[in-house]
Design a protein around this motif. Sequence first.
Motif, short mmCIF file in Angstrom:
data_model
loop_
_atom_site.label_atom_id
_atom_site.label_comp_id
_atom_site.label_asym_id
_atom_site.label_seq_id
_atom_site.Cartn_x
_atom_site.Cartn_y
_atom_site.Cartn_z
N THR A 1 13.99 -10.07 -1.56
CA THR A 1 13.27 -9.05 -1.19
C THR A 1 14.47 -7.68 -1.91
O THR A 1 15.09 -8.10 -2.15
N LYS B 1 11.52 -4.01 0.86
CA LYS B 1 10.43 -3.64 -0.44
C LYS B 1 10.91 -5.73 -0.28
O LYS B 1 11.88 -6.55 -0.81
N SER B 2 8.92 -6.46 0.03
CA SER B 2 9.36 -7.63 -0.43
C SER B 2 7.76 -7.81 -1.69
O SER B 2 7.01 -6.85 -1.92
N ARG C 1 4.81 -7.95 -0.86
CA ARG C 1 4.04 -7.61 0.07
C ARG C 1 3.05 -5.68 0.87
O ARG C 1 2.68 -5.49 0.63
N GLN C 2 5.00 -6.15 1.10
CA GLN C 2 5.03 -4.58 1.78
C GLN C 2 6.27 -3.24 1.43
O GLN C 2 7.31 -4.05 0.88
N GLU C 3 6.34 -2.95 2.04
CA GLU C 3 7.40 -1.52 2.00
C GLU C 3 7.82 -1.10 3.05
O GLU C 3 6.33 -1.15 3.87
N LEU C 4 9.04 -1.05 3.59
CA LEU C 4 8.30 -0.66 5.22
C LEU C 4 9.99 0.41 4.59
O LEU C 4 11.28 0.08 4.27
N TYR D 1 12.50 -8.96 7.02
CA TYR D 1 12.19 -9.54 6.36
C TYR D 1 12.13 -11.46 6.57
O TYR D 1 13.62 -11.82 6.38
N ASP E 1 5.28 -10.85 8.45
CA ASP E 1 5.46 -9.37 7.53
C ASP E 1 6.57 -9.05 7.98
O ASP E 1 7.46 -8.99 8.83
N THR F 1 9.52 -6.66 9.43
CA THR F 1 9.34 -6.34 10.77
C THR F 1 10.45 -4.79 11.71
O THR F 1 11.26 -5.07 10.60
#
Length: 213
Positions: free
Chosen positions: A73, A104-105, A107-110, A120, A125, A127
Amino acid sequence: GKGDGLNTLTVPVGMDYKIVLADGTEVWMNSATVLQFPFAFRGETREISLSGEAYLKVAGDATRPFIVHLPQTTVQVLGTAFNVNSYDSGIVRVSLVSGAVTLKSDRQELQLRPGMEGVYSKNADLTFHSFDEKDVLGWMQGIHVFYNASIQEISRVLPRWYGLAVKLDNPRITRQRFSGFINRNKPIQDFLENLKSTHSADYYFMGDTLHLR
């Protein structure tokens, strides 16, 4: 290699360490943590790599985002204070104290708000949930808090803080749970006696190996 001006700093077991980077960012590193950083930040971004656990107070610089590369990440920052923990393989925790960060991974951003911890883990996902600063940042005072922790979890922390190998003699104790804390500034026996008095596990030493049973 040396040519790109990257420096690697590894904190020994049982120690912690503070460093101030070229831009004024402060990094407190927990035991057995590895930091890679440039001697000077050139270019559009300020980038470092970290594995283990660290608390960062990132110097504000609106023109150059600060990027922390963690296993699997990335955290992107402008100016902020947060804790990162990637000791457990496949899990990264980012606990935001102030400011704002984006986790950021692949597949996703948080986007995290202060008081929130983003998590992560390899097959899930991103969380997030709230966290208690006293617990998450306790390591900076040499305190590690356990809530209903498994003996396995405890046996992963002890080697980092005391430089001991830990062996579980009795598979049955892996089901035992323990709540309490370790103070790294006190002898390990204080903690082990506490563990024993809660009936979680008995212990003995052979050479540099701590046996729990």
